[in-house]
Write a protein that holds these residues in place. Structure first.
Motif, PDB file in Angstrom:
ATOM      1  N   THR A 228     -51.443   9.144  15.959  1.00 21.31           N
ATOM      2  CA  THR A 228     -51.208   7.297  16.123  1.00 21.31           C
ATOM      3  C   THR A 228     -50.883   7.241  15.134  1.00 21.31           C
ATOM      4  O   THR A 228     -52.143   7.294  14.270  1.00 21.31           O
ATOM      5  N   SER A 232     -53.046  -1.137  15.619  1.00 23.19           N
ATOM      6  CA  SER A 232     -53.204  -2.402  16.591  1.00 23.19           C
ATOM      7  C   SER A 232     -54.097  -3.585  15.879  1.00 23.19           C
ATOM      8  O   SER A 232     -53.789  -4.458  16.338  1.00 23.19           O
ATOM      9  N   GLU A 269     -43.827   2.979  21.874  1.00 21.45           N
ATOM     10  CA  GLU A 269     -45.064   2.473  22.702  1.00 21.45           C
ATOM     11  C   GLU A 269     -45.405   1.221  21.570  1.00 21.45           C
ATOM     12  O   GLU A 269     -45.498   0.021  22.199  1.00 21.45           O
ATOM     13  N   ARG A 273     -45.786  -2.639  23.718  1.00 19.63           N
ATOM     14  CA  ARG A 273     -46.338  -4.642  22.987  1.00 19.63           C
ATOM     15  C   ARG A 273     -44.847  -5.556  23.424  1.00 19.63           C
ATOM     16  O   ARG A 273     -46.098  -6.461  23.821  1.00 19.63           O
ATOM     17  N   ASN A 335     -56.288   5.773  22.690  1.00 16.17           N
ATOM     18  CA  ASN A 335     -55.302   4.632  24.382  1.00 16.17           C
ATOM     19  C   ASN A 335     -55.573   6.426  25.763  1.00 16.17           C
ATOM     20  O   ASN A 335     -55.858   5.587  26.292  1.00 16.17           O
ATOM     21  N   ARG A 338     -58.943   5.319  26.749  1.00 16.26           N
ATOM     22  CA  ARG A 338     -59.031   3.816  27.068  1.00 16.26           C
ATOM     23  C   ARG A 338     -58.654   4.247  28.877  1.00 16.26           C
ATOM     24  O   ARG A 338     -59.110   3.336  29.952  1.00 16.26           O
ATOM     25  N   ALA A 342     -61.240   3.229  31.633  1.00 22.03           N
ATOM     26  CA  ALA A 342     -60.642   2.145  32.212  1.00 22.03           C
ATOM     27  C   ALA A 342     -60.991   2.193  34.054  1.00 22.03           C
ATOM     28  O   ALA A 342     -62.009   1.277  34.476  1.00 22.03           O
ATOM     29  N   LEU A 364     -63.532  -4.512  21.571  1.00 22.05           N
ATOM     30  CA  LEU A 364     -62.160  -4.140  20.744  1.00 22.05           C
ATOM     31  C   LEU A 364     -61.497  -4.591  19.085  1.00 22.05           C
ATOM     32  O   LEU A 364     -61.500  -5.858  19.087  1.00 22.05           O
ATOM     33  N   ASP A 366     -59.234  -5.140  18.113  1.00 21.81           N
ATOM     34  CA  ASP A 366     -57.565  -5.250  18.281  1.00 21.81           C
ATOM     35  C   ASP A 366     -57.132  -5.853  19.825  1.00 21.81           C
ATOM     36  O   ASP A 366     -56.200  -5.679  20.119  1.00 21.81           O
ATOM     37  N   ASN A 372     -54.121  -6.609  26.526  1.00 21.82           N
ATOM     38  CA  ASN A 372     -55.454  -5.871  26.753  1.00 21.82           C
ATOM     39  C   ASN A 372     -54.958  -6.613  28.873  1.00 21.82           C
ATOM     40  O   ASN A 372     -55.355  -5.317  29.367  1.00 21.82           O
ATOM     41  N   SER A 375     -52.092  -3.923  30.192  1.00 17.29           N
ATOM     42  CA  SER A 375     -52.720  -2.323  30.040  1.00 17.29           C
ATOM     43  C   SER A 375     -54.433  -2.230  31.389  1.00 17.29           C
ATOM     44  O   SER A 375     -53.691  -1.292  32.458  1.00 17.29           O
ATOM     45  N   VAL A 379     -53.645   0.096  35.305  1.00 18.91           N
ATOM     46  CA  VAL A 379     -54.887   0.942  34.885  1.00 18.91           C
ATOM     47  C   VAL A 379     -54.713   0.855  36.163  1.00 18.91           C
ATOM     48  O   VAL A 379     -55.318   1.836  37.536  1.00 18.91           O
TER      49      VAL A 379
HETATM   50  C1  LIG Z   1     -57.412  -0.960  29.443  1.00 19.60           C
HETATM   51  C2  LIG Z   1     -56.746  -0.539  28.559  1.00 19.60           C
HETATM   52  C3  LIG Z   1     -56.651  -1.822  27.220  1.00 19.60           C
HETATM   53  C4  LIG Z   1     -55.940  -1.539  25.996  1.00 19.60           C
HETATM   54  N1  LIG Z   1     -56.164  -2.849  25.283  1.00 19.60           N
HETATM   55  C5  LIG Z   1     -55.797  -3.155  24.235  1.00 19.60           C
HETATM   56  C6  LIG Z   1     -55.852  -4.546  23.365  1.00 19.60           C
HETATM   57  O1  LIG Z   1     -56.621  -5.216  23.795  1.00 19.60           O
HETATM   58  N2  LIG Z   1     -54.684  -4.693  22.523  1.00 19.60           N
HETATM   59  C7  LIG Z   1     -53.347  -3.572  21.941  1.00 19.60           C
HETATM   60  O2  LIG Z   1     -53.415  -3.743  21.110  1.00 19.60           O
HETATM   61  N3  LIG Z   1     -53.609  -2.387  22.052  1.00 19.60           N
HETATM   62  C8  LIG Z   1     -54.662  -2.407  23.444  1.00 19.60           C
HETATM   63  N4  LIG Z   1     -54.509  -1.036  24.740  1.00 19.60           N
HETATM   64  C9  LIG Z   1     -52.780  -0.178  24.177  1.00 19.60           C
HETATM   65  C10 LIG Z   1     -53.114   1.297  23.843  1.00 19.60           C
HETATM   66  O3  LIG Z   1     -54.157   1.282  23.739  1.00 19.60           O
HETATM   67  C11 LIG Z   1     -53.475   0.492  22.692  1.00 19.60           C
HETATM   68  O4  LIG Z   1     -52.348   0.101  21.718  1.00 19.60           O
HETATM   69  C12 LIG Z   1     -53.535   1.390  20.928  1.00 19.60           C
HETATM   70  O5  LIG Z   1     -54.052   2.708  21.467  1.00 19.60           O
HETATM   71  C13 LIG Z   1     -53.312   1.313  19.407  1.00 19.60           C
HETATM   72  O6  LIG Z   1     -53.593   3.023  18.643  1.00 19.60           O
HETATM   73  P1  LIG Z   1     -53.044   3.160  17.917  1.00 19.60           P
HETATM   74  O7  LIG Z   1     -52.586   1.722  17.457  1.00 19.60           O
HETATM   75  O8  LIG Z   1     -52.631   4.531  16.679  1.00 19.60           O
HETATM   76  O9  LIG Z   1     -51.529   2.554  18.960  1.00 19.60           O
HETATM   77  P2  LIG Z   1     -49.376   3.395  18.571  1.00 19.60           P
HETATM   78  O10 LIG Z   1     -49.529   4.763  19.863  1.00 19.60           O
HETATM   79  O11 LIG Z   1     -49.142   4.531  17.188  1.00 19.60           O
HETATM   80  O12 LIG Z   1     -49.234   2.510  18.774  1.00 19.60           O
HETATM   81  C14 LIG Z   1     -48.176   1.714  17.770  1.00 19.60           C
HETATM   82  C15 LIG Z   1     -48.454   0.177  19.087  1.00 19.60           C
HETATM   83  O13 LIG Z   1     -47.836   0.041  19.719  1.00 19.60           O
HETATM   84  C16 LIG Z   1     -48.847  -1.090  20.684  1.00 19.60           C
HETATM   85  N5  LIG Z   1     -49.148  -0.414  21.622  1.00 19.60           N
HETATM   86  C17 LIG Z   1     -48.890   1.146  22.040  1.00 19.60           C
HETATM   87  N6  LIG Z   1     -49.478   1.507  23.417  1.00 19.60           N
HETATM   88  C18 LIG Z   1     -48.901   0.394  23.952  1.00 19.60           C
HETATM   89  C19 LIG Z   1     -49.666   0.198  25.363  1.00 19.60           C
HETATM   90  N7  LIG Z   1     -50.329   0.804  26.460  1.00 19.60           N
HETATM   91  N8  LIG Z   1     -49.555  -1.204  25.463  1.00 19.60           N
HETATM   92  C20 LIG Z   1     -49.463  -2.717  24.901  1.00 19.60           C
HETATM   93  N9  LIG Z   1     -49.141  -2.369  23.244  1.00 19.60           N
HETATM   94  C21 LIG Z   1     -49.407  -1.129  23.610  1.00 19.60           C
HETATM   95  C22 LIG Z   1     -49.997  -1.529  19.776  1.00 19.60           C
HETATM   96  O14 LIG Z   1     -49.463  -2.218  19.025  1.00 19.60           O
HETATM   97  C23 LIG Z   1     -50.318  -0.075  19.210  1.00 19.60           C
HETATM   98  O15 LIG Z   1     -51.051  -0.242  17.479  1.00 19.60           O
HETATM   99  C24 LIG Z   1     -55.260  -0.443  26.067  1.00 19.60           C
HETATM  100  C25 LIG Z   1     -55.002  -0.062  26.901  1.00 19.60           C
HETATM  101  C26 LIG Z   1     -55.396  -0.006  27.518  1.00 19.60           C
HETATM  102  C27 LIG Z   1     -55.339   1.069  29.098  1.00 19.60           C
END
Ligand SMILES: Cc1cc2nc3c(=O)[nH]c(=O)nc-3n(C[C@H](O)[C@H](O)[C@H](O)COP(=O)(O)OP(=O)(O)OC[C@H]3O[C@@H](n4cnc5c(N)ncnc54)[C@H](O)[C@@H]3O)c2cc1C
Length: 470
Positions: A228, A232, A269, A273, A335, A338, A342, A364, A366, A372, A375, A379
Motif C-alpha cells: 500500500t 496515511s 480508498e 478518506r 489495514n 486493523r 478492532a 497511530l 496517522d 478513525n 472506521s 467495524v
Molecule cells: C479501526 C480502524 C481505524 C482506522 N484509523 C485510521 C486513522 O486514524 N487514520 C487513517 O488515516 N486511517 C485509518 N484507518 C484506515 C486505514 O487502515 C488506513 O488509512 C490505511 O491502513 C493507511 O495505510 P496506507 O496509507 O498504506 O493506505 P492505502 O491503502 O495506500 O490508501 C491510501 C489512503 O487512503 C486513505 N484510506 C485508506 N483506507 C481507508 C479507510 N478504510 N478509511 C478512510 N481512509 C482510508 C488513507 O488516507 C490512506 O493513506 C483505520 C482503519 C480501521 C479499520
C-alpha cells in the motif's frame, strides 16, 4: 501587504492554496498554533514535520511562527502585532475545525480584516455532494459514484515564490513544546519506519506510483508485504495534497504506466478518506455517538483487563497481537489487521468502540479524527454503510487467509517464530511436543486466549439480538 497564513493540517509548500494566494499578494507570515488534543505518536510526527517545514520556509527567507494559546486570541493578537489586513487558511473539516473557522471569520469581519479560506484537503467539498433528494449520501458506493461523475478538482498550485519576511517577530522554539517522548523514549521504531515532512511524503509517493501501485489491488490485504502507499500519516498532516495524488494517478492510468484496476482501486480508498470527512461534516455527532441510534443501548462491557491485554498485544490470538505490537512499535498497523484487531476488541471483548478509537488516537502516527471515527463505527456495525454487527471477523481464519506462511505473526510475535505454521494462528491447539520444540510455553511466554472464540461470538450475537428490534 502582509498576509497571515494559519496552518493546521496542511504542512506543505506544494499545492497549498492558502499559502499560494498569500504569496501572490506580497509578504507572508505563516503561523502554526499548538494543537491541544493530539495523541503521543502524532505529537512525535508533528515535531519533525514542523521542523522540516520551518526549514523549507527559512530557505526562502520566511519565518514559520509557532504560537501557543487559544487560536482565536493568538490570531487576533498577531493581526495587531503585524498590523495586517488579511488572514487566510485552508479548511479543516472536523466539527472543531469548522467551528474555529467560522468564529474566526466573524471576528475578522468585525475588525474589518479580510479573510479567505481554501480547500487543500479534499477532492470535492462535502456540501457539494448530495443525492437526488438534496440529502447527504449514507452509503459509500453511490457517494463515490456521484463524486467520480462530478469531480473536477481545480488545478494544482506549485511552490510559491516568497518575499523575504521583513518583520522581527520571533517564534516560540519548537523544543519548548516538548513533543518528543523522553522518559521513556518509545520512538525508535517510529524513526526507523518513517520520514515525516513534505520531502518524505513526496519520496513515498514517487516510490508508490512508480512501483508499488502495480501490486495494490491484489496485494493490499497481505500484511507482511508493503503493497500500500503508506501515505496515511503524510495525508493526515497535509504533507501531500490529495489533488496531486489524484492527478498523478489519473495521468499514470492514461499513459498506461499503471493499469486502471490498480489505479481505480487505490483512488477508491482515497474515496473512503473523502467519505469519512464528508460524514463528519454532515453528521458531526458521530465522533461520540453511534450513527445507528439502536447502538446507544448496546450492552457494552467494562473489562479493563481485556482492554489492557488487547493494548499490549497479549490476547493469545496471534494475528491480533501481531497487529497491536506493530502499532506500538511503529505507530502504524496494516489495514486488514486493523479491521481484525478492532473487531476483536468490540465483538470478542464486548468493549465499547470508543475505547479502541482512543487507543488508536494515541498510538497511530496517522491518527485522523475522520478516518478513525468512521472506521471504528464501520467495524462496530453502528456507522453508515457499516459492516453488519453479526459479521464477526474470525481472527484465526483471517490469519490463515491473509498471513498464509505466518511471516507477519512471526515478525511481531517472535515467541511463536519457531511454531509450525499450521498452529501459528491457534497455538493452543498445538500438541505438547510441537510447543516444546518451538519453545512456546502457553501461560508463560505466550498467553492462553483471553476469551474463547466460539463463546465470545455467541455472547456478541446475543447482545446484538437484544438491541436489534429496539
Ligand atoms: C479501526 C480502524 C481505524 C482506522 N484509523 C485510521 C486513522 O486514524 N487514520 C487513517 O488515516 N486511517 C485509518 N484507518 C484506515 C486505514 O487502515 C488506513 O488509512 C490505511 O491502513 C493507511 O495505510 P496506507 O496509507 O498504506 O493506505 P492505502 O491503502 O495506500 O490508501 C491510501 C489512503 O487512503 C486513505 N484510506 C485508506 N483506507 C481507508 C479507510 N478504510 N478509511 C478512510 N481512509 C482510508 C488513507 O488516507 C490512506 O493513506 C483505520 C482503519 C480501521 C479499520
Amino acid at each position: 501587504m502582509n498576509t497571515i497564513v494559519w496552518l493546521r493540517e496542511d504542512l506543505r509548500l506544494f499545492d497549498n492554496p492558502a499559502l499560494h494566494y498569500a504569496a501572490s499578494r506580497g509578504e507572508v507570515t505563516p503561523v502554526f498554533i499548538f494543537p491541544e488534543s493530539l495523541g503521543g505518536a502524532s505529537y512525535w510526527w508533528l515535531h519533525y514535520s514542523l521542523e522540516k517545514l520551518a526549514l523549507s520556509f527559512a530557505e526562502q527567507g520566511v519565518v514559520l511562527l509557532l504560537r501557543t494559546g487559544d487560536p482565536l486570541t493568538v490570531l487576533m493578537e498577531l493581526c495587531n502585532e503585524l498590523d495586517t489586513q488579511s488572514l487566510v487558511w485552508n479548511r479543516v473539516y472536523s466539527p472543531e475545525g469548522i467551528r474555529l473557522g467560522s468564529d474566526l471569520k466573524e471576528r475578522l469581519n468585525s475588525q474589518g480584516i479580510e479573510s479567505t479560506s481554501f480547500n487543500a484537503q479534499l477532492l470535492i467539498e462535502p456540501t457539494q455532494v448530495l443525492n437526488k433528494q438534496g440529502a447527504p449520501f449514507k452509503v459509500f458506493t453511490p457517494f463515490w459514484r456521484h463524486c467520480l461523475a462530478s469531480l473536477d478538482p481545480s488545478s494544482i498550485v506549485g511552490v510559491p515564490d516568497f518575499i523575504k519576511t521583513s518583520h522581527s517577530i520571533e517564534s516560540e522554539p519548537l523544543s519548548s513544546w516538548g513533543l518528543l517522548p523522553e522518559s521513556p523514549d518509545w520512538s525508535s521504531g517510529l524513526a526507523e519506519r518513517w520520514t515525516p515532512g513534505e520531502d518524505g511524503a513526496q519520496l513515498r509517493w514517487q516510490h508508490f506510483i512508480e512501483s508499488t501501485i502495480s501490486r495494490y489491488k491484489d496485494g493490499r490485504d497481505i500484511p507482511k508485504e508493503e503493497n500500500t502507499s503508506m501515505l496515511s500519516p503524510h495525508l493526515a498532516f497535509g504533507e501531500i495534497s490529495p489533488k496531486q495524488i489524484w492527478f498523478d494517478t489519473q495521468q499514470a492510468m492514461v499513459s498506461r504506466e499503471i493499469d486502471s484496476d490498480n489505479g481505480n482501486k487505490f483512488l477508491s480508498e482515497m474515496g473512503w478518506r473523502e467519505y469519512s470527512r464528508y460524514l463528519l461534516v454532515h453528521f458531526p455527532h458521530i465522533i461520540s455517538q453511534p450513527f445507528n441510534v439502536k447502538f446507544a443501548n448496546f450492552p457494552w462491557q467494562d473489562n479493563p483487563s481485556l482492554l489492557l491485554a488487547w493494548q499490549q498485544g497479549q490476547t493469545g490470538y496471534p494475528l491480533v497481537d501481531a497487529g497491536m505490537r506493530e502499532l506500538w512499535a511503529t505507530g502504524y498497523m496494516h489495514n486488514r489487521v486493523r479491521m481484525v484487531a478492532a473487531s476483536f476488541l468490540i465483538k470478542h471483548c464486548m468493549t465499547h468502540w470508543q475505547e479502541g478509537m482512543n487507543w488508536f488516537w494515541d498510538t497511530l502516527v496517522d491518527a485522523d479524527i475522520a478516518n478513525n471515527t468512521a472506521s471504528w463505527q464501520w467495524v462496530a456495525g453502528c456507522g453508515t454503510d457499516a459492516s453488519p454487527y453479526f459479521r464477526i471477523f474470525n481472527p484465526i481464519l483471517q490469519g490463515e487467509r491473509f498471513d498464509k506462511d505466518g511471516a507477519y505473526i512471526k515478525k511481531w510475535v517472535p515467541e511463536l517464530a519457531q511454531l509450525d505454521v499450521k498452529f501459528i494462528n491457534k497455538p493452543w491447539e498445538a500438541d505438547p511436543i510441537s510447543l516444546q520444540l518451538a519453545g512456546v510455553r502457553l501461560g508463560d511466554n505466550y498467553p492462553w486466549p483471553v476469551v474463547d472464540h466460539k463463546c465470545a461470538r455467541e455472547t456478541a450475537l446475543d447482545a446484538y439480538k437484544s438491541i436489534k428490534g429496539s
